[in-house]
Design an enzyme around this catalytic site. Structure first.
Site, PDB file in Angstrom:
ATOM      1  N   TYR A  93       0.862  -1.180   0.000  1.00 49.61           N
ATOM      2  CA  TYR A  93       0.000   0.000   0.000  1.00 49.61           C
ATOM      3  C   TYR A  93       0.901   1.234   0.000  1.00 49.61           C
ATOM      4  O   TYR A  93       2.048   1.178   0.474  1.00 49.61           O
ATOM      5  CB  TYR A  93      -0.881   0.006   1.259  1.00 49.61           C
TER       6      TYR A  93
ATOM      7  N   TYR B 193      -0.173 -10.133  -0.880  1.00 53.45           N
ATOM      8  CA  TYR B 193       0.897  -9.561  -0.051  1.00 53.45           C
ATOM      9  C   TYR B 193       0.859 -10.177   1.349  1.00 53.45           C
ATOM     10  O   TYR B 193      -0.182 -10.679   1.778  1.00 53.45           O
ATOM     11  CB  TYR B 193       0.762  -8.036   0.030  1.00 53.45           C
TER      12      TYR B 193
ATOM     13  N   ARG C 291      -1.974 -12.746   2.195  1.00 52.05           N
ATOM     14  CA  ARG C 291      -3.378 -12.492   1.908  1.00 52.05           C
ATOM     15  C   ARG C 291      -3.570 -12.567   0.396  1.00 52.05           C
ATOM     16  O   ARG C 291      -2.723 -12.077  -0.362  1.00 52.05           O
ATOM     17  CB  ARG C 291      -3.801 -11.072   2.347  1.00 52.05           C
TER      18      ARG C 291
ATOM     19  N   HIS D 281      -6.639  -8.402  -3.420  1.00 55.98           N
ATOM     20  CA  HIS D 281      -7.994  -7.878  -3.191  1.00 55.98           C
ATOM     21  C   HIS D 281      -8.018  -6.362  -3.335  1.00 55.98           C
ATOM     22  O   HIS D 281      -6.977  -5.704  -3.236  1.00 55.98           O
ATOM     23  CB  HIS D 281      -8.501  -8.261  -1.794  1.00 55.98           C
TER      24      HIS D 281
ATOM     25  N   HIS E 172     -10.060  -3.165  -1.462  1.00 55.91           N
ATOM     26  CA  HIS E 172     -10.914  -2.818  -0.321  1.00 55.91           C
ATOM     27  C   HIS E 172     -12.000  -1.832  -0.742  1.00 55.91           C
ATOM     28  O   HIS E 172     -11.724  -0.897  -1.513  1.00 55.91           O
ATOM     29  CB  HIS E 172     -10.110  -2.103   0.768  1.00 55.91           C
TER      30      HIS E 172
HETATM   31  C1  BEZ Z   1      -5.595  -5.703   4.683  1.00 53.88           C
HETATM   32  O1  BEZ Z   1      -5.240  -4.594   4.342  1.00 53.88           O
HETATM   33  O2  BEZ Z   1      -6.275  -6.335   3.900  1.00 53.88           O
HETATM   34  C2  BEZ Z   1      -5.219  -6.322   6.005  1.00 53.88           C
HETATM   35  C3  BEZ Z   1      -3.895  -6.332   6.382  1.00 53.88           C
HETATM   36  C4  BEZ Z   1      -3.552  -6.901   7.616  1.00 53.88           C
HETATM   37  C5  BEZ Z   1      -4.546  -7.455   8.426  1.00 53.88           C
HETATM   38  C6  BEZ Z   1      -5.855  -7.443   8.012  1.00 53.88           C
HETATM   39  C7  BEZ Z   1      -6.206  -6.873   6.792  1.00 53.88           C
HETATM   40 FE    FE Z   2      -5.606  -5.306   2.109  1.00 52.16          FE
END
Ligand code: BEZ
Ligand code: FE
Length: 300
Positions: A169, A203, A224, A227, A229
């Site tokens: 990010y 990431y 993760r 995605h 948000h």
């Molecule tokens: C996120 O930005 O998706 C995220 C990152 C760390 C923990 C939970 C969500």
């Molecule tokens: Fe995220």
């Protein structure tokens, strides 16, 4: 012992506080008894929590990250967000675009907020490029904001934020000024939103602290799946905080924070250079992702 501690909270003024504190004590004591916690293990736990506190500041919230990897955040999300069935469920002909279109309809499911939202991100017009020069392949994201009856919600505020091709990010770059891959939009008269950005990539959550140690000890991945948000707000509706995940991502089944829901997975479709859905002629290949966001009415 346990009874004495429970009773010590019996006189609490707030009934809710009493309920939560007594339940916490009950379950904590049961846990300690069940695993027959040694004094060394107790101290290891205290050290872990101390390190979690020491690494936490205005920018980094290791306690929320801990809650995330323990599945507590998603449990709280699940308990506090009603799913409202849609008119589309009865086959009344309102088509909601999500993933391959065969998924259940009704209000969009919520997921974790995460640490990378920034208050006051720049406002954009629909169709604008929010990437701010972030590295990655161009991606056109579009959809509608609807109510559960399939009617458009004009003027809804849509906040979006995402990682770039490097899996970062904007706020994770030390030398970066201004927003990149984040912005604020308003839906048009037909409830539509759209923006250009870059295709998000998977990431790892921050794993250089105690939560990373926990994941390593468990042999768990910090990754993760890719995605975007979304946070969607409109008067009279419950605020929706969610992500749309990239179909086919290798981390969908092992998300470090258990945030994936089947209904939140959608294809990021690759296209050769040519005309994009907004009429723009692209010089190189690009991706499209289309997803309708359905809001539940505000609670009582
Ligand atoms: C996120 O930005 O998706 C995220 C990152 C760390 C923990 C939970 C969500
Ligand atoms: Fe995220």
């Amino acid at each position: 012992m346990t009874r004495a501690v429970l009773e010590s909270f019996g006189g609490a003024e707030s009934g809710r506080f009493r309920e939560v504190a007594q339940s916490l004590v009950k379950h904590l004591h049961a846990f300690v008894s069940e695993v027959k916690l040694t004094e060394e293990e107790w101290f290891e736990g205290i050290n872990f929590l101390t390190r979690t506190g020491h690494i936490t500041d205005d920018k980094r919230q290791e306690f929320i990250l801990l809650s995330d990897v323990l599945g507590v955040s998603m449990l709280v999300v699940g308990l506090n967000h009603r799913h409202v069935e849609g008119a589309t469920d009865s086959g009344e002909g309102v088509e909601v675009v999500r993933g391959d279109g065969s998924l259940p309809t009704g209000s969009t499911e919520a997921t974790v907020f995460g640490p990378f939202f920034v208050e006051g991100a720049p406002a954009f017009e629909n169709g604008d490029d929010i990437s701010g020069g972030a590295p990655g392949e161009p991606c056109f994201v579009s959809g509608r904001v609807l109510n559960a009856g399939g009617e458009p919600i004009p003027g809804a505020r849509v906040d979006v934020w995402q990682a770039d091709e490097e899996g970062f990010y904007d706020v994770q770059y030390d030398d970066l000024e201004g927003a990149r891959g984040r912005g604020r939009l308003r839906t048009d008269e037909e409830g539509r939103y759209s923006f250009w950005s870059v295709k998000p990539e998977p990431y790892p959550i921050p794993y250089d602290g105690p939560v990373g140690d926990l994941l390593r000890a468990a042999g768990r991945s910090p990754m993760r799946p890719a995605h975007v948000h979304f946070m969607v707000q409109a008067p009279g509706y419950a605020t929706l905080i969610t992500h749309v995940f990239a179909e086919g991502d290798e981390h969908l089944d092992t998300d470090a924070v258990f945030g994936v829901k089947e209904t939140l997975i959608a294809p990021f479709v690759r296209h050769d250079a040519g005309a994009a859905p907004d009429g723009r002629e692209t010089k190189g290949p690009f991706y499209t992702m289309e997803y309708d966001l359905v809001l539940a009415p505000a609670g009582e």
